[in-house]
Motif scaffolding. Structure first.
Motif, PDB file in Angstrom:
ATOM      1  N   SER A 167      20.859 -43.656 -14.080  1.00  0.00           N
ATOM      2  CA  SER A 167      19.998 -43.234 -13.046  1.00  0.00           C
ATOM      3  C   SER A 167      19.098 -42.118 -13.299  1.00  0.00           C
ATOM      4  CB  SER A 167      20.784 -42.905 -11.935  1.00  0.00           C
ATOM      5  OG  SER A 167      21.451 -41.471 -12.042  1.00  0.00           O
ATOM      6  N   GLU A 168      17.982 -41.699 -12.959  1.00  0.00           N
ATOM      7  CA  GLU A 168      17.086 -40.882 -13.196  1.00  0.00           C
ATOM      8  C   GLU A 168      17.801 -39.355 -13.055  1.00  0.00           C
ATOM      9  OE1 GLU A 168      12.623 -39.005 -11.839  1.00  0.00           O
ATOM     10  OE2 GLU A 168      13.281 -40.864 -11.066  1.00  0.00           O
ATOM     11  N   GLU A 169      18.748 -39.237 -12.032  1.00  0.00           N
ATOM     12  CA  GLU A 169      19.638 -38.250 -11.777  1.00  0.00           C
ATOM     13  C   GLU A 169      20.502 -37.884 -13.109  1.00  0.00           C
ATOM     14  OE1 GLU A 169      22.968 -36.414  -8.611  1.00  0.00           O
ATOM     15  OE2 GLU A 169      22.165 -38.377  -8.560  1.00  0.00           O
ATOM     16  N   PHE A 170      20.895 -39.165 -13.651  1.00  0.00           N
ATOM     17  CA  PHE A 170      22.031 -38.904 -14.656  1.00  0.00           C
ATOM     18  C   PHE A 170      21.194 -38.416 -16.035  1.00  0.00           C
ATOM     19  CE2 PHE A 170      23.696 -40.402 -18.698  1.00  0.00           C
ATOM     20  CZ  PHE A 170      25.017 -39.971 -18.642  1.00  0.00           C
ATOM     21  N   ILE A 171      20.089 -39.102 -16.398  1.00  0.00           N
ATOM     22  CA  ILE A 171      19.137 -38.642 -17.246  1.00  0.00           C
ATOM     23  C   ILE A 171      18.916 -37.131 -17.321  1.00  0.00           C
ATOM     24  CG2 ILE A 171      17.207 -39.169 -18.808  1.00  0.00           C
ATOM     25  CD1 ILE A 171      19.267 -41.089 -18.901  1.00  0.00           C
ATOM     26  N   ASN A 172      18.340 -36.715 -16.059  1.00  0.00           N
ATOM     27  CA  ASN A 172      17.970 -35.240 -15.685  1.00  0.00           C
ATOM     28  C   ASN A 172      19.029 -34.342 -16.173  1.00  0.00           C
ATOM     29  OD1 ASN A 172      15.360 -35.943 -14.990  1.00  0.00           O
ATOM     30  ND2 ASN A 172      15.655 -36.026 -13.041  1.00  0.00           N
ATOM     31  N   HIS A 173      20.209 -34.773 -15.670  1.00  0.00           N
ATOM     32  CA  HIS A 173      21.500 -33.953 -15.985  1.00  0.00           C
ATOM     33  C   HIS A 173      21.912 -34.087 -17.639  1.00  0.00           C
ATOM     34  CE1 HIS A 173      25.397 -32.007 -15.187  1.00  0.00           C
ATOM     35  NE2 HIS A 173      25.950 -32.982 -16.187  1.00  0.00           N
ATOM     36  N   PHE A 174      21.773 -35.041 -18.061  1.00  0.00           N
ATOM     37  CA  PHE A 174      22.088 -35.315 -19.600  1.00  0.00           C
ATOM     38  C   PHE A 174      21.002 -34.316 -20.185  1.00  0.00           C
ATOM     39  CE2 PHE A 174      21.094 -37.203 -23.570  1.00  0.00           C
ATOM     40  CZ  PHE A 174      22.056 -37.297 -24.288  1.00  0.00           C
ATOM     41  N   SER A 175      19.551 -34.516 -20.032  1.00  0.00           N
ATOM     42  CA  SER A 175      18.614 -33.698 -20.657  1.00  0.00           C
ATOM     43  C   SER A 175      18.856 -32.251 -20.507  1.00  0.00           C
ATOM     44  CB  SER A 175      17.389 -34.103 -20.067  1.00  0.00           C
ATOM     45  OG  SER A 175      16.823 -35.541 -20.224  1.00  0.00           O
ATOM     46  N   GLN A 176      19.313 -31.776 -19.368  1.00  0.00           N
ATOM     47  CA  GLN A 176      19.499 -30.365 -19.235  1.00  0.00           C
ATOM     48  C   GLN A 176      20.527 -29.985 -20.168  1.00  0.00           C
ATOM     49  OE1 GLN A 176      20.020 -29.703 -15.250  1.00  0.00           O
ATOM     50  NE2 GLN A 176      17.861 -30.491 -14.739  1.00  0.00           N
ATOM     51  N   GLY A 177      21.670 -30.792 -20.178  1.00  0.00           N
ATOM     52  CA  GLY A 177      22.792 -30.309 -20.895  1.00  0.00           C
ATOM     53  C   GLY A 177      22.401 -30.191 -22.446  1.00  0.00           C
ATOM     54  N   PHE A 178      21.721 -31.331 -22.949  1.00  0.00           N
ATOM     55  CA  PHE A 178      21.286 -31.442 -24.423  1.00  0.00           C
ATOM     56  C   PHE A 178      20.321 -30.071 -24.543  1.00  0.00           C
ATOM     57  CE2 PHE A 178      18.110 -33.013 -27.544  1.00  0.00           C
ATOM     58  CZ  PHE A 178      18.955 -33.385 -28.384  1.00  0.00           C
ATOM     59  N   ILE A 179      19.313 -29.809 -23.968  1.00  0.00           N
ATOM     60  CA  ILE A 179      18.678 -28.719 -24.148  1.00  0.00           C
ATOM     61  C   ILE A 179      19.486 -27.327 -24.092  1.00  0.00           C
ATOM     62  CG2 ILE A 179      16.873 -27.049 -23.397  1.00  0.00           C
ATOM     63  CD1 ILE A 179      15.664 -29.803 -22.071  1.00  0.00           C
TER      64      ILE A 179
END
Length: 322
Positions: A43-55
């Protein structure tokens, strides 16, 4: 600046074979990352959460690298005056960077230090035996902690050095409370051990050529020469018996596509209770933990899930063999 109209190096119709793909690139001194994912799975929500964690992880890594905690001989990941000091010894071919994720898991529990490869930082006065490494590294840890009890660990070649340090410290009437060995082997057949060391040198050369190990801009050939020197040192080392508490992590997954004599080497190591080191420890004080990953991936996420809680139990005494 990054221009969005740059041509893509990979066709959009290409089948990546995975549901999440991250590409990194640098343009004009600016680092960029591009993330592509399967929106039917994520989901877009999961990807946003993943991206924030990655950064966030990247920011922590950069901040950690910017700290003034590098010296020629030791890397300080954390320093807590009220907590135990854990000293880890480098492997034959890697320095403190190899232990980064282990440090992240343990740096709040202990003051976490990694000894850097001495010979790479002192090219004109290299150490020539495991005994010399142990003596020098005892000087280094005593500059931080003058007296025991000591908590020492080492991976691969570093495990041999840690073993020898524990022996030398005992002879100095110092207390070594816990010794932690990460997948170190002792092979009585020197030809088999030579084959194993040569394969490790080949692995190291590949990574050194790619710039993985070049903290002081040392030439690749010089680094490989130092690796060969360490290989010879390791072949000559004959461990002595150590009668203290030992936690031994043994990698149990054989690398894929091994052939010929190298396959024989891993079969030999696998057949030994503690990769050949069991004869140098008191069986009642030796705790062996099997880690189902390859040797060079022992500090992967899968490996750390097993290793970290066992280290904490071992050091803090909640599951000791005493």
């Amino acid at each position: 600046m990054y221009r969005s109209d740059l041509a893509s190096p990979i066709s959009l119709e290409n089948d990546f074979g995975c549901d999440l793909n991250i590409n990194g690139f640098s343009i004009n001194g600016e680092v960029n990352f591009e993330l592509k994912y399967n929106n039917e799975r994520f989901s877009e929500e999961f990807i946003n959460h993943f991206s924030q964690g990655f950064i966030r992880t990247l920011d922590e890594f950069v901040e950690d690298c910017d700290k003034d905690d590098f010296t020629d001989d030791i890397r300080v990941f954390s320093n807590h005056p009220d907590k135990k000091n854990l000293f880890i010894i480098h492997s034959a071919n890697f320095g403190s960077e190899f232990f980064y994720y282990l440090a992240q898991e343990l740096k709040d529990e202990y003051s976490f230090y990694v000894i850097e490869p001495y010979n790479l930082n002192h090219l004109k006065s290299p150490l020539t035996s495991v005994e010399e490494f142990a003596e020098k590294y005892i000087e280094i840890i005593k500059s931080i902690q003058p007296e025991g009890p000591y908590y020492i660990g080492g991976f691969c070649f570093g495990g041999s050095i840690a073993h020898q340090m524990a022996i030398q410290l005992k002879k100095q009437n110092e207390k070594v409370d816990k010794l932690i060995i990460f997948d170190t082997n002792y092979i009585k057949d020197k030809e088999l051990e030579k084959i194993l060391i040569e394969s490790q040198l080949l692995f190291a050369y590949k990574h050194q050529k790619g710039g993985v190990l070049n903290p002081k801009e040392i030439g690749v050939e010089e680094m490989v020469a130092q690796s060969k020197l360490v290989g010879g040192i390791w072949l000559k080392y004959e461990p002595d018996y150590y009668n203290g508490e030992v936690l031994f992590f043994k990698s149990t997954k054989k690398p894929d596509n091994l052939m010929g004599k190298l396959n024989m080497v891993y079969d030999y190591i696998s057949s030994k209770k503690a990769s050949g080191y069991e004869e140098f420890y008191n069986d009642e004080k030796l705790k062996i933990i099997e880690v189902p990953v390859e040797h060079n991936r022992i500090f992967s996420v899968k490996g750390l899930e097993i290793i970290v809680p066992e280290i904490i139990k071992f050091i803090d005494g909640s599951d000791s063999n005493e």
